[in-house]
Scaffold this active site. Structure first.
Site, PDB file in Angstrom:
ATOM      1  N   HIS A 110      53.445   2.147  60.799  1.00 51.71           N
ATOM      2  CA  HIS A 110      52.048   1.867  61.159  1.00 51.71           C
ATOM      3  C   HIS A 110      51.989   0.954  62.382  1.00 51.71           C
ATOM      4  O   HIS A 110      52.919   0.184  62.668  1.00 51.71           O
ATOM      5  CB  HIS A 110      51.306   1.209  59.991  1.00 51.71           C
ATOM      6  CG  HIS A 110      51.848  -0.152  59.630  1.00 51.71           C
ATOM      7  ND1 HIS A 110      51.529  -1.300  60.354  1.00 51.71           N
ATOM      8  CD2 HIS A 110      52.688  -0.544  58.650  1.00 51.71           C
ATOM      9  CE1 HIS A 110      52.149  -2.331  59.815  1.00 51.71           C
ATOM     10  NE2 HIS A 110      52.863  -1.908  58.788  1.00 51.71           N
ATOM     11  N   LEU A 129      46.800  -7.448  62.177  1.00 48.89           N
ATOM     12  CA  LEU A 129      46.515  -8.878  62.272  1.00 48.89           C
ATOM     13  C   LEU A 129      47.593  -9.698  61.571  1.00 48.89           C
ATOM     14  O   LEU A 129      48.055 -10.719  62.092  1.00 48.89           O
ATOM     15  CB  LEU A 129      45.145  -9.166  61.650  1.00 48.89           C
ATOM     16  CG  LEU A 129      44.722 -10.644  61.609  1.00 48.89           C
ATOM     17  CD1 LEU A 129      44.602 -11.221  63.010  1.00 48.89           C
ATOM     18  CD2 LEU A 129      43.411 -10.797  60.843  1.00 48.89           C
ATOM     19  N   ARG A 138      46.316   0.598  56.782  1.00 49.20           N
ATOM     20  CA  ARG A 138      46.929   0.382  58.099  1.00 49.20           C
ATOM     21  C   ARG A 138      47.803   1.565  58.516  1.00 49.20           C
ATOM     22  O   ARG A 138      47.919   1.864  59.710  1.00 49.20           O
ATOM     23  CB  ARG A 138      47.738  -0.920  58.132  1.00 49.20           C
ATOM     24  CG  ARG A 138      48.942  -0.982  57.189  1.00 49.20           C
ATOM     25  CD  ARG A 138      49.574  -2.367  57.270  1.00 49.20           C
ATOM     26  NE  ARG A 138      50.728  -2.534  56.403  1.00 49.20           N
ATOM     27  CZ  ARG A 138      50.693  -2.858  55.113  1.00 49.20           C
ATOM     28  NH1 ARG A 138      49.513  -3.042  54.527  1.00 49.20           N
ATOM     29  NH2 ARG A 138      51.801  -3.008  54.412  1.00 49.20           N
ATOM     30  N   GLU A 186      54.227   0.860  50.977  1.00 49.74           N
ATOM     31  CA  GLU A 186      55.192  -0.193  51.242  1.00 49.74           C
ATOM     32  C   GLU A 186      55.765  -0.761  49.955  1.00 49.74           C
ATOM     33  O   GLU A 186      55.157  -0.683  48.883  1.00 49.74           O
ATOM     34  CB  GLU A 186      54.522  -1.304  52.066  1.00 49.74           C
ATOM     35  CG  GLU A 186      55.415  -2.483  52.425  1.00 49.74           C
ATOM     36  CD  GLU A 186      56.621  -2.130  53.292  1.00 49.74           C
ATOM     37  OE1 GLU A 186      57.474  -1.356  52.810  1.00 49.74           O
ATOM     38  OE2 GLU A 186      56.716  -2.635  54.432  1.00 49.74           O
TER      39      GLU A 186
END
Length: 211
Positions: free
Chosen positions: A9, A13, A58, A79
């Site tokens: 990805h 932030l 994301r 993930e």
């Protein structure tokens, strides 16, 4: 020959803030969005029979920037679950739980799990399940996969037959978001074609994982 293209990805932030993400999420940065658009441009003349993405926003949003539609969400691509460490800054984790975090990256064979998180073996089971399904696809398929940093490491390591101890051959440098890696599958074995190609990206971190 099956060709499997992998990407991570794009920048988020929390990547900038050096926070561990895992199953939690944070939005793409402007640089991340620009990199996703650059990847789209780079592969615009390539055709993919199957496009898979982790459903975590994301990753899925990265996939949407590149492909818009025909994206298959697959839960097995999410993930690694980092449990109680998710959302925390890595520098703070190192102060309170150095050994667990150090083993995660430097001694995968010793790593058990972060409290509330997954073990390597549990992620490897997801990887094998996903790869077994890929092997059933037509042998001339072109496949694209959008996933996450740690999952990327475990997926590629499993393809290449590495043991957990040897994951350190891949995990000491972060694969760039929206970079391109290609693995060929000949019906029996996986072979690395190229890794972390990012010459087309406007923003390249070329960073090590903060440990």
């Amino acid at each position: 020959m099956m060709k499997i293209y992998l990407t991570r990805h794009s920048q988020t932030l929390w990547n900038i803030e050096k926070r561990l993400q895992g199953r939690k999420d944070s939005p793409l940065t402007n640089e991340g969005k620009e990199n996703a658009k650059a990847l789209k441009q780079y592969i615009q003349n390539m055709y993919f029979d199957y496009i898979y993405s982790s459903p975590i926003p994301r990753a899925y949003i990265t996939a949407q920037y590149v492909f818009q539609d025909n994206i298959i969400k697959d839960e097995r691509l999410i993930e690694m679950n980092f449990g109680e460490f998710e959302g925390r800054k890595i520098k703070d984790i190192l102060k309170t739980d150095y050994e667990i975090y150090h083993n995660l990256w430097h001694h995968p064979e010793k790593f058990i799990r972060i409290p509330g998180g997954e073990s390597y073996d549990e992620v490897i089971l997801r990887v094998h399940s996903f790869l077994n399904d890929l092997k059933q696809l037509p042998n001339d398929s072109n496949i694209f996969i959008v996933t996450h940093g740690m999952y990327f490491i475990i997926l590629l390591a499993t393809m290449l037959g590495l043991t957990k101890k040897d994951f350190t051959k891949l995990n000491q440098k972060v694969v760039d978001g929206c970079s391109l890696t290609c693995v060929n599958y000949d019906g029996k074995d996986f072979h690395l074609d190229f890794y972390n190609e990012c010459s087309y990206l406007p923003h390249v971190l070329n960073a090590t994982f903060a440990k």
